[in-house]
Design a protein around this motif. Structure first.
Motif, PDB file in Angstrom:
ATOM      1  N   ALA A 138       0.814  -1.218   0.000  1.00  9.93           N
ATOM      2  CA  ALA A 138       0.000   0.000   0.000  1.00  9.93           C
ATOM      3  C   ALA A 138       0.846   1.267   0.000  1.00  9.93           C
ATOM      4  O   ALA A 138       0.380   2.327  -0.446  1.00  9.93           O
ATOM      5  N   ASP A 139       2.090   1.183   0.471  1.00 13.74           N
ATOM      6  CA  ASP A 139       2.937   2.372   0.524  1.00 13.74           C
ATOM      7  C   ASP A 139       3.749   2.580  -0.760  1.00 13.74           C
ATOM      8  O   ASP A 139       4.540   3.517  -0.845  1.00 13.74           O
ATOM      9  N   ALA A 140       3.571   1.734  -1.753  1.00 13.73           N
ATOM     10  CA  ALA A 140       4.359   1.840  -2.984  1.00 13.73           C
ATOM     11  C   ALA A 140       3.996   3.103  -3.760  1.00 13.73           C
ATOM     12  O   ALA A 140       2.828   3.516  -3.808  1.00 13.73           O
ATOM     13  N   LYS A 141       5.014   3.703  -4.367  1.00 11.56           N
ATOM     14  CA  LYS A 141       4.824   4.884  -5.221  1.00 11.56           C
ATOM     15  C   LYS A 141       5.677   4.707  -6.477  1.00 11.56           C
ATOM     16  O   LYS A 141       6.814   4.243  -6.398  1.00 11.56           O
ATOM     17  N   PHE A 142       5.120   5.113  -7.598  1.00 10.99           N
ATOM     18  CA  PHE A 142       5.754   4.877  -8.891  1.00 10.99           C
ATOM     19  C   PHE A 142       5.911   6.203  -9.635  1.00 10.99           C
ATOM     20  O   PHE A 142       5.046   7.080  -9.549  1.00 10.99           O
ATOM     21  N   SER A 143       7.009   6.327 -10.392  1.00 16.65           N
ATOM     22  CA  SER A 143       7.221   7.542 -11.171  1.00 16.65           C
ATOM     23  C   SER A 143       8.086   7.255 -12.382  1.00 16.65           C
ATOM     24  O   SER A 143       9.180   6.708 -12.246  1.00 16.65           O
ATOM     25  N   LEU A 144       7.570   7.625 -13.545  1.00 14.10           N
ATOM     26  CA  LEU A 144       8.362   7.605 -14.776  1.00 14.10           C
ATOM     27  C   LEU A 144       9.048   8.965 -14.831  1.00 14.10           C
ATOM     28  O   LEU A 144       8.609   9.893 -15.494  1.00 14.10           O
ATOM     29  N   ARG A 145      10.154   9.108 -14.112  1.00 15.19           N
ATOM     30  CA  ARG A 145      10.728  10.382 -13.697  1.00 15.19           C
ATOM     31  C   ARG A 145      11.632  11.050 -14.740  1.00 15.19           C
ATOM     32  O   ARG A 145      12.037  12.204 -14.566  1.00 15.19           O
ATOM     33  N   GLU A 146      11.948  10.366 -15.848  1.00 12.24           N
ATOM     34  CA  GLU A 146      13.025  10.838 -16.720  1.00 12.24           C
ATOM     35  C   GLU A 146      12.821  12.244 -17.246  1.00 12.24           C
ATOM     36  O   GLU A 146      13.796  13.003 -17.395  1.00 12.24           O
ATOM     37  N   ALA A 147      11.594  12.642 -17.562  1.00 10.19           N
ATOM     38  CA  ALA A 147      11.375  13.982 -18.109  1.00 10.19           C
ATOM     39  C   ALA A 147      11.851  15.069 -17.149  1.00 10.19           C
ATOM     40  O   ALA A 147      12.296  16.132 -17.578  1.00 10.19           O
ATOM     41  N   LYS A 148      11.802  14.798 -15.853  1.00 13.44           N
ATOM     42  CA  LYS A 148      12.227  15.788 -14.875  1.00 13.44           C
ATOM     43  C   LYS A 148      13.743  15.934 -14.795  1.00 13.44           C
ATOM     44  O   LYS A 148      14.241  16.882 -14.192  1.00 13.44           O
ATOM     45  N   VAL A 149      14.464  14.977 -15.388  1.00 14.63           N
ATOM     46  CA  VAL A 149      15.918  15.112 -15.459  1.00 14.63           C
ATOM     47  C   VAL A 149      16.362  15.273 -16.915  1.00 14.63           C
ATOM     48  O   VAL A 149      17.504  14.973 -17.267  1.00 14.63           O
ATOM     49  N   ILE A 259      21.235  17.762 -13.779  1.00 13.61           N
ATOM     50  CA  ILE A 259      22.264  17.097 -12.985  1.00 13.61           C
ATOM     51  C   ILE A 259      22.782  18.015 -11.886  1.00 13.61           C
ATOM     52  O   ILE A 259      22.943  17.614 -10.726  1.00 13.61           O
ATOM     53  N   GLN A 260      23.026  19.290 -12.232  1.00 13.68           N
ATOM     54  CA  GLN A 260      23.512  20.235 -11.235  1.00 13.68           C
ATOM     55  C   GLN A 260      22.497  20.425 -10.111  1.00 13.68           C
ATOM     56  O   GLN A 260      22.864  20.523  -8.932  1.00 13.68           O
ATOM     57  N   SER A 261      21.224  20.475 -10.459  1.00 13.34           N
ATOM     58  CA  SER A 261      20.195  20.683  -9.444  1.00 13.34           C
ATOM     59  C   SER A 261      20.119  19.517  -8.472  1.00 13.34           C
ATOM     60  O   SER A 261      19.816  19.705  -7.285  1.00 13.34           O
ATOM     61  N   VAL A 262      20.408  18.289  -8.952  1.00 16.34           N
ATOM     62  CA  VAL A 262      20.426  17.125  -8.066  1.00 16.34           C
ATOM     63  C   VAL A 262      21.552  17.269  -7.049  1.00 16.34           C
ATOM     64  O   VAL A 262      21.354  17.087  -5.845  1.00 16.34           O
ATOM     65  N   PHE A 263      22.749  17.623  -7.534  1.00 18.92           N
ATOM     66  CA  PHE A 263      23.893  17.763  -6.633  1.00 18.92           C
ATOM     67  C   PHE A 263      23.713  18.947  -5.683  1.00 18.92           C
ATOM     68  O   PHE A 263      24.175  18.910  -4.539  1.00 18.92           O
ATOM     69  N   GLU A 264      23.037  20.010  -6.156  1.00 20.98           N
ATOM     70  CA  GLU A 264      22.842  21.209  -5.337  1.00 20.98           C
ATOM     71  C   GLU A 264      21.552  21.165  -4.522  1.00 20.98           C
ATOM     72  O   GLU A 264      21.235  22.120  -3.805  1.00 20.98           O
ATOM     73  N   LYS A 265      20.778  20.089  -4.693  1.00 22.39           N
ATOM     74  CA  LYS A 265      19.540  19.874  -3.931  1.00 22.39           C
ATOM     75  C   LYS A 265      18.576  21.052  -4.060  1.00 22.39           C
ATOM     76  O   LYS A 265      18.139  21.645  -3.074  1.00 22.39           O
ATOM     77  N   ARG A 266      18.261  21.377  -5.312  1.00 21.32           N
ATOM     78  CA  ARG A 266      17.315  22.470  -5.598  1.00 21.32           C
ATOM     79  C   ARG A 266      16.456  22.089  -6.806  1.00 21.32           C
ATOM     80  O   ARG A 266      16.719  21.092  -7.483  1.00 21.32           O
ATOM     81  N   GLU A 267      15.420  22.862  -7.044  1.00 20.58           N
ATOM     82  CA  GLU A 267      14.566  22.626  -8.205  1.00 20.58           C
ATOM     83  C   GLU A 267      15.266  23.115  -9.478  1.00 20.58           C
ATOM     84  O   GLU A 267      15.871  24.199  -9.473  1.00 20.58           O
ATOM     85  N   PRO A 268      15.211  22.351 -10.568  1.00 19.60           N
ATOM     86  CA  PRO A 268      15.839  22.789 -11.825  1.00 19.60           C
ATOM     87  C   PRO A 268      15.020  23.885 -12.515  1.00 19.60           C
ATOM     88  O   PRO A 268      13.819  24.013 -12.287  1.00 19.60           O
TER      89      PRO A 268
END
Length: 273
Positions: A138-149, A259-268
């Motif tokens: 019940a706690d599973a969550k799914f995301s086709l996340r590639e567009a966000k990166v 990629i930079q936003s992932v390392f800097e922990k911010r929204e792209p």
């Protein structure tokens, strides 16, 4: 079976359990994952004692998807030398090796049941799209996340999910890169059933695997082969196309920003460049 860095493999009573173990946080998929995945499923496919396989993740989550820090060498040379043929050729080769790793799961002769808990993101979704049956807690969550990166998903979800959830649902997930919960995943057919918690979904996956294992193994494998036959060529053509597309078009200011936003922990902030 061999010793593995990104997985554990156990087998009992004709049922094997393959468990993602990282070492990246949330069982993120780094170099060891991509190297070991086809070897494991090749061994299981060839093992006459194995009749069904349960695939799951260690800890609270199935997988956070691609381990971006660990896999950054895959992108670095391509982004630094955008116009050159060599980095593009190397990138194309690496994409196809990663595609082949997941295709080895799809090509395994034994039925595979995924037991998903927590997050199943990006490459995790590519992976479960290649199995036969998907179950969730019940706690599973799914995301086709590639567009966000700033990436067109290229490991198989765009090619295998139409036959699982239908093209309309797939387009919504791919275009928005939104997260969906287990209830929505069950509603659109991504998972067959939802269970109370991680223990319950793993138990259910093993119960199904044992039920499969009671049937004549070569007949079960024949059923899988017949069911898979119509889509093999279509998926292979699609994977080849998207690998060439990404090798040509992936270098962009947007993916550098992602990629930079992932390392800097911010929204792209994407600009379409």
């Amino acid at each position: 079976m061999s010793e593995w860095k990104a997985f554990t493999v156990e087998s009992k009573d004709h049922v094997a359990q393959v468990t993602l173990t990282g070492p990246g946080r949330g069982n993120a998929m780094g170099p060891d994952f991509w190297h070991e995945l086809p070897l494991i499923f090749g061994e299981l496919s060839a093992d006459p004692d194995v009749r069904a396989i349960v695939l799951t993740g260690s800890g609270k989550h199935f997988s956070y998807g691609l381990d971006l820090p660990a896999m950054s060498p895959l992108f670095g040379p391509l982004l630094q030398d955008r116009a050159l043929a060599r980095p593009r050729t190397n990138f194309l080769k690496q994409i196809r090796e990663m595609q082949a790793a997941v295709t080895a799961v799809a090509d395994c002769t034994k039925p595979i049941i995924a037991a998903v808990s927590g997050w199943c993101i990006g490459g995790g979704l590519d992976l479960i799209a290649a199995v036969d049956v998907r179950l969730a807690s019940a706690d599973a969550k799914f995301s086709l996340r590639e567009a966000k990166v700033a990436i067109v998903a290229d490991i198989g979800s765009l090619h295998r999910l139409p036959g699982i959830i239908g093209e309309g649902h797939l387009r919504e997930l791919a275009y928005t890169a939104k997260d969906i919960d287990a209830a929505r995943a069950e509603k659109i057919g991504l998972v067959s059933d939802v269970y109370a918690d991680q223990e319950a979904v793993l138990d259910a996956a093993h119960a199904m695997a044992r039920e499969i294992a009671l049937n004549p193994p070569l007949v079960v494998q024949g059923i899988k082969d017949v069911l898979d036959q119509p889509k093999v060529g279509r998926v292979a053509d699609g994977l080849r196309y998207v690998s060439v597309w990404n090798a040509a078009f992936l270098p962009s200011e947007d993916i550098t920003e992602a990629i930079q936003s992932v390392f800097e922990k911010r929204e792209p902030e994407f600009k379409g460049k």
